[in-house]
Design an enzyme around this catalytic site. Sequence first.
Site, PDB file in Angstrom:
ATOM      1  N   ASN A 142       0.873  -1.180   0.000  1.00 27.49           N
ATOM      2  CA  ASN A 142       0.000   0.000   0.000  1.00 27.49           C
ATOM      3  C   ASN A 142       0.901   1.218   0.000  1.00 27.49           C
ATOM      4  O   ASN A 142       1.487   1.568   1.016  1.00 27.49           O
ATOM      5  CB  ASN A 142      -0.885  -0.019   1.257  1.00 27.49           C
ATOM      6  CG  ASN A 142      -1.742   1.240   1.371  1.00 27.49           C
ATOM      7  OD1 ASN A 142      -1.760   2.066   0.451  1.00 27.49           O
ATOM      8  ND2 ASN A 142      -2.431   1.403   2.480  1.00 27.49           N
ATOM      9  N   TRP A 143       1.012   1.818  -1.177  1.00 27.59           N
ATOM     10  CA  TRP A 143       1.914   2.967  -1.299  1.00 27.59           C
ATOM     11  C   TRP A 143       1.365   4.203  -0.587  1.00 27.59           C
ATOM     12  O   TRP A 143       2.072   5.174  -0.408  1.00 27.59           O
ATOM     13  CB  TRP A 143       2.134   3.300  -2.783  1.00 27.59           C
ATOM     14  CG  TRP A 143       3.113   2.402  -3.476  1.00 27.59           C
ATOM     15  CD1 TRP A 143       3.746   1.303  -2.953  1.00 27.59           C
ATOM     16  CD2 TRP A 143       3.589   2.540  -4.826  1.00 27.59           C
ATOM     17  NE1 TRP A 143       4.583   0.757  -3.886  1.00 27.59           N
ATOM     18  CE2 TRP A 143       4.505   1.483  -5.047  1.00 27.59           C
ATOM     19  CE3 TRP A 143       3.329   3.437  -5.857  1.00 27.59           C
ATOM     20  CZ2 TRP A 143       5.162   1.324  -6.271  1.00 27.59           C
ATOM     21  CZ3 TRP A 143       3.975   3.272  -7.078  1.00 27.59           C
ATOM     22  CH2 TRP A 143       4.882   2.230  -7.272  1.00 27.59           C
ATOM     23  N   LYS A 144       0.089   4.196  -0.233  1.00 25.05           N
ATOM     24  CA  LYS A 144      -0.575   5.381   0.330  1.00 25.05           C
ATOM     25  C   LYS A 144      -0.325   6.563  -0.615  1.00 25.05           C
ATOM     26  O   LYS A 144      -0.246   6.352  -1.824  1.00 25.05           O
ATOM     27  CB  LYS A 144      -0.089   5.624   1.759  1.00 25.05           C
ATOM     28  CG  LYS A 144      -0.236   4.353   2.611  1.00 25.05           C
ATOM     29  CD  LYS A 144      -0.067   4.554   4.061  1.00 25.05           C
ATOM     30  CE  LYS A 144      -0.250   3.212   4.779  1.00 25.05           C
ATOM     31  NZ  LYS A 144      -0.159   3.312   6.226  1.00 25.05           N
ATOM     32  N   HIS A 162      -9.601   1.165   4.825  1.00 23.70           N
ATOM     33  CA  HIS A 162      -8.343   1.399   5.544  1.00 23.70           C
ATOM     34  C   HIS A 162      -8.595   2.370   6.701  1.00 23.70           C
ATOM     35  O   HIS A 162      -9.404   3.296   6.577  1.00 23.70           O
ATOM     36  CB  HIS A 162      -7.289   1.957   4.584  1.00 23.70           C
ATOM     37  CG  HIS A 162      -5.909   1.924   5.167  1.00 23.70           C
ATOM     38  ND1 HIS A 162      -5.486   2.860   6.085  1.00 23.70           N
ATOM     39  CD2 HIS A 162      -4.873   1.059   5.002  1.00 23.70           C
ATOM     40  CE1 HIS A 162      -4.233   2.567   6.445  1.00 23.70           C
ATOM     41  NE2 HIS A 162      -3.853   1.477   5.804  1.00 23.70           N
ATOM     42  N   GLU A 166      -6.989   4.773   7.737  1.00 23.74           N
ATOM     43  CA  GLU A 166      -6.757   6.193   7.419  1.00 23.74           C
ATOM     44  C   GLU A 166      -7.977   6.804   6.733  1.00 23.74           C
ATOM     45  O   GLU A 166      -8.299   7.967   6.942  1.00 23.74           O
ATOM     46  CB  GLU A 166      -5.487   6.320   6.564  1.00 23.74           C
ATOM     47  CG  GLU A 166      -4.244   6.072   7.406  1.00 23.74           C
ATOM     48  CD  GLU A 166      -3.056   5.498   6.653  1.00 23.74           C
ATOM     49  OE1 GLU A 166      -3.032   5.569   5.407  1.00 23.74           O
ATOM     50  OE2 GLU A 166      -2.147   4.970   7.330  1.00 23.74           O
ATOM     51  N   GLU A 196      -5.348  -4.800  10.478  1.00 26.46           N
ATOM     52  CA  GLU A 196      -4.312  -3.788  10.668  1.00 26.46           C
ATOM     53  C   GLU A 196      -4.586  -3.023  11.957  1.00 26.46           C
ATOM     54  O   GLU A 196      -5.378  -2.064  11.944  1.00 26.46           O
ATOM     55  CB  GLU A 196      -4.301  -2.804   9.497  1.00 26.46           C
ATOM     56  CG  GLU A 196      -4.010  -3.415   8.150  1.00 26.46           C
ATOM     57  CD  GLU A 196      -3.415  -2.402   7.198  1.00 26.46           C
ATOM     58  OE1 GLU A 196      -2.322  -2.647   6.712  1.00 26.46           O
ATOM     59  OE2 GLU A 196      -4.036  -1.351   6.968  1.00 26.46           O
ATOM     60  N   GLY A 201       2.633   2.360  10.640  1.00 24.93           N
ATOM     61  CA  GLY A 201       3.578   3.464  10.464  1.00 24.93           C
ATOM     62  C   GLY A 201       4.314   3.847  11.729  1.00 24.93           C
ATOM     63  O   GLY A 201       4.947   4.902  11.794  1.00 24.93           O
ATOM     64  N   SER A 218       3.534  -2.082  10.164  1.00 23.75           N
ATOM     65  CA  SER A 218       4.998  -2.134  10.357  1.00 23.75           C
ATOM     66  C   SER A 218       5.595  -3.495  10.008  1.00 23.75           C
ATOM     67  O   SER A 218       6.569  -3.928  10.622  1.00 23.75           O
ATOM     68  CB  SER A 218       5.365  -1.740  11.799  1.00 23.75           C
ATOM     69  OG  SER A 218       4.949  -0.414  12.073  1.00 23.75           O
ATOM     70  N   GLY A 241       2.848  -1.081   4.165  1.00 24.38           N
ATOM     71  CA  GLY A 241       2.922   0.334   3.812  1.00 24.38           C
ATOM     72  C   GLY A 241       4.348   0.740   3.507  1.00 24.38           C
ATOM     73  O   GLY A 241       4.850   0.528   2.398  1.00 24.38           O
ATOM     74  N   GLY A 242       5.024   1.300   4.494  1.00 24.53           N
ATOM     75  CA  GLY A 242       6.359   1.873   4.306  1.00 24.53           C
ATOM     76  C   GLY A 242       7.329   0.978   3.547  1.00 24.53           C
ATOM     77  O   GLY A 242       8.010   1.433   2.620  1.00 24.53           O
TER      78      GLY A 242
HETATM   79  P1  13P Z   1       3.040   0.388   7.526  1.00 23.99           P
HETATM   80  O1  13P Z   1       3.546  -0.905   6.946  1.00 23.99           O
HETATM   81  O2  13P Z   1       3.782   1.591   7.031  1.00 23.99           O
HETATM   82  O3  13P Z   1       2.950   0.324   9.023  1.00 23.99           O
HETATM   83  O4  13P Z   1       1.546   0.576   6.985  1.00 23.99           O
HETATM   84  C1  13P Z   1       0.648  -0.453   7.126  1.00 23.99           C
HETATM   85  C2  13P Z   1      -0.575  -0.098   6.368  1.00 23.99           C
HETATM   86  O5  13P Z   1      -1.330   0.768   6.752  1.00 23.99           O
HETATM   87  C3  13P Z   1      -0.824  -0.829   5.127  1.00 23.99           C
HETATM   88  O6  13P Z   1      -2.117  -0.597   4.662  1.00 23.99           O
END
Ligand code: 13P
Length: 256
Positions: free
Chosen positions: A13-15, A99, A101, A171, A177, A217, A238-239
């Site tokens: 997930n590149w966000k 998600h 967010e 999640e 993050g 993470s 994500g990251g």
């Molecule tokens: P991180 O891997 O950066 O913690 O993000 C997880 C996430 O929200 C994937 O959708």
Amino acid sequence: MDKKNRNALIAGNWKMNMLASQVPAYWQGLEPGAKLGEGVSSALCVPFPLIPAVKAALAGSQVKVGAQDVSSHDKGAYTGEVSAAMLADLGVDYCIIGHSERRAYHAESDELVNEKLKALLGAGITPIMCCGESLEQRDAGVTLSFVESQIKGGLAGISAEDMKKVVIAYEPIWAIGTGRTATAEQAQEVCGYIRGVLAGLYGQELAKGVQVLYGGSMNGKNAAELLAQPDIDGGLIGGASLKPEFADIIGAANEG
Ligand code: 13P
């Protein structure tokens, strides 16, 4: 059917990161390690404007392209929205919905997530439906009941046939993050519980076939332990999906 019969899915997930112009260099760094073993799938869920560039870069690779959100509406006067048909037309295979967010910053409810899920299924796109508790909820001891309510709300009215096409991602918000990964035991507890909720809704056999991912993470170092858990079938990353490290997570799934 047990875990051996469920494929693994490693989804990035590149966000709101990366530019279309940066995609070729990104893929050059990732591609050598992004070889998928038997029973392992992977996708990159990217911002809407980047979909054509990612699709082009990944042509010839088994890694699929996904989106991060979709409109619940089919078409019409919904300025700024993107429909499931538009995503399907671009060759998108997966789409994240619900998600944390989006729930936090766009007030998305389980009802809206449910409508989006139906829109995706109608367009032949695999929904990755997210759930997960806040730190306050974990500390208050309501994690399992809260996640259960998200699962039941998001899946309302979804038939058993359609449920076979849905991926669930657990999640925990406090692990996103933050570098604070859930322990393998914590992640397994909730993923196993989710499978139990699915068994209650759709029966044991169907529940055993649903892919349940962990996200929060996850990285090249902790992936193997998380993926070794009996009810964790992959990751939503994500990251680490923005870096060549993503290939290390695919590698951990290949070996699992
Ligand atoms: P991180 O891997 O950066 O913690 O993000 C997880 C996430 O929200 C994937 O959708």
